[in-house]
Design a protein around this motif. Structure first.
Motif, short mmCIF file in Angstrom:
data_model
loop_
_atom_site.label_atom_id
_atom_site.label_comp_id
_atom_site.label_asym_id
_atom_site.label_seq_id
_atom_site.Cartn_x
_atom_site.Cartn_y
_atom_site.Cartn_z
N GLN A 24 -15.85 0.78 -61.22
CA GLN A 24 -16.57 0.27 -62.38
C GLN A 24 -16.45 -1.25 -62.41
O GLN A 24 -15.67 -1.86 -61.69
CB GLN A 24 -16.00 0.87 -63.67
N TYR A 25 -17.24 -1.86 -63.30
CA TYR A 25 -17.25 -3.31 -63.41
C TYR A 25 -15.93 -3.82 -63.99
O TYR A 25 -15.36 -3.22 -64.89
CB TYR A 25 -18.41 -3.79 -64.30
N GLN A 46 -18.61 -7.56 -55.91
CA GLN A 46 -18.74 -6.72 -57.10
C GLN A 46 -20.19 -6.29 -57.31
O GLN A 46 -20.45 -5.19 -57.81
CB GLN A 46 -18.22 -7.47 -58.33
N GLY A 50 -21.20 -2.44 -57.65
CA GLY A 50 -21.95 -1.96 -58.81
C GLY A 50 -23.26 -1.30 -58.41
O GLY A 50 -23.67 -0.29 -58.98
N GLN A 53 -22.47 2.11 -56.98
CA GLN A 53 -22.11 3.03 -58.07
C GLN A 53 -23.36 3.51 -58.81
O GLN A 53 -23.49 4.68 -59.15
CB GLN A 53 -21.14 2.33 -59.03
N GLN A 146 -25.75 -1.00 -65.35
CA GLN A 146 -25.00 -1.28 -64.14
C GLN A 146 -25.86 -2.01 -63.11
O GLN A 146 -25.40 -2.95 -62.47
CB GLN A 146 -24.47 0.03 -63.55
N ALA A 150 -25.09 -5.66 -61.84
CA ALA A 150 -24.94 -5.94 -60.41
C ALA A 150 -25.89 -7.03 -59.96
O ALA A 150 -25.54 -7.91 -59.17
CB ALA A 150 -25.16 -4.66 -59.61
#
Length: 330
Positions: A24-25, A46, A50, A53, A146, A150
């Motif tokens: 997760q973030y 990241q 993200g 995910q 998300q 991202a």
């Protein structure tokens, strides 16, 4: 049961405030010494995590379970209480009629249970469908967040990368400017040094030019190179003629008495002898030949080491044999 359901509802609200888990973030923590390259790498990493995910699909279960606990469970509980109340009412009526426990009482209770069971099943199905749609919308919204987060992290990472590139280019340009400045200083110092080392040669060039000769500036050793004394000897042979008011310059003898000179400057050395330039005093202008170069040795100095090359004239002043000096210095 309502209190129990409310307790479950409180537990179900925790996912919104729970700490981020792996995948997760997690916001970048500010650092004391900010490194733009590390920030760019962290932001891009990241952003990739993200995006991966979000591409795995929306997690409907994390929104479905709270809905089931808070809405579906509570609704079915309310129906169960209504069924019990209906059964109690039927039992009370059967008791008043003296038919409690009889067949009519059993049929009425069975019909009540069947009706509530059918209603409960229908209600449960509707609630489950509604809950699924609600959870799906929430999960898709979270997936969109998300993806948006991202993308924003990716943009920030790209911006940090561009900033790092700009800083690197500026540092490179500054380095080239400093290199150019240092090279300019080196060239200036080299030119200044060349001026210092060439000063004696330039000082000798002017008086030699008056003789119509060009000084030899070669640093290699040769068997015979004409030097200053050779040129002065040549000049003395050319100037060998009677001079009015002060004797003659017969032979290769030139006036070189220090008492006839002023504004004397040391130019350097020629084959171990000090070489000077000067101006004639009034007495020197009368004694010396006008064509004689105003550069050479001092008779008094040469007399100490080479007395045979110095002669005292009839006028009481010393002269130097430049032909002999050139021959011995060769």
């Amino acid at each position: 049961m309502a209190g129990s359901t409310g307790g479950k509802g409180g537990v179900a609200a925790q996912p919104a405030t729970a700490a981020p888990t792996q995948g997760q973030y997690a916001p970048l923590a500010p650092q004391g010494n900010f490194n733009v390259n590390q920030a760019a790498a962290g932001g891009l990493q990241q952003a990739m995590q993200g995006t991966q995910q979000a591409m795995a699909g929306p997690n409907i279960g994390q929104f479905m379970n709270p809905y089931t606990s808070m809405v579906t469970g509570q609704t079915l509980g309310d129906l169960e209480r209504q069924r019990q109340m209906a059964v109690n009412t039927t039992g009370a009526q059967a008791t008043q009629a003296g038919a409690f426990g009889g067949s009519r009482h059993g049929v009425a209770e069975a019909l009540t249970n069947e009706g509530f069971a059918r209603q409960g099943a229908q209600t449960f199905g509707n609630l489950q469908q509604q809950g699924f749609n609600t959870a799906l919308g929430a999960a898709q919204a979270q997936q969109g967040l998300q993806m948006g987060g991202a993308a924003q992290l990716g943009q920030l990472g790209q911006q940090a990368f561009n900033t790092g590139q700009a800083i690197s280019q500026q540092q490179q340009q500054q380095g080239l400017m400093q290199q150019g400045l240092q090279q300019a200083l080196i060239d200036a110092a080299r030119g200044q040094y060349a001026g210092f080392t060439g000063a004696p040669t330039q000082s000798l060039a002017l008086p030699l030019a008056a003789l119509g000769a060009t000084p030899n500036q070669s640093t290699t050793t040769q068997s015979k190179n004409p030097g200053l004394f050779d040129y002065l000897s040549l000049g003395a042979s050319i100037a060998a003629a009677p001079v009015t008011g002060g004797g003659s310059l017969a032979g290769n003898w030139l006036s070189s008495d220090i008492r006839l000179k002023k504004d004397i400057k040391l130019l350097g050395k020629e084959r171990g002898h000090n070489v000077y330039s000067w101006e004639w005093t009034d007495e020197g202008k009368r004694i010396a030949d006008p064509s004689q170069p105003k550069v050479g040795v001092m008779a008094q100095e040469l007399q100490e080491t080479h007395p045979h090359l110095v002669e005292l004239g009839a006028d009481g002043f010393l002269r130097v044999d430049y032909s002999g000096l050139a021959a011995e210095a060769a």
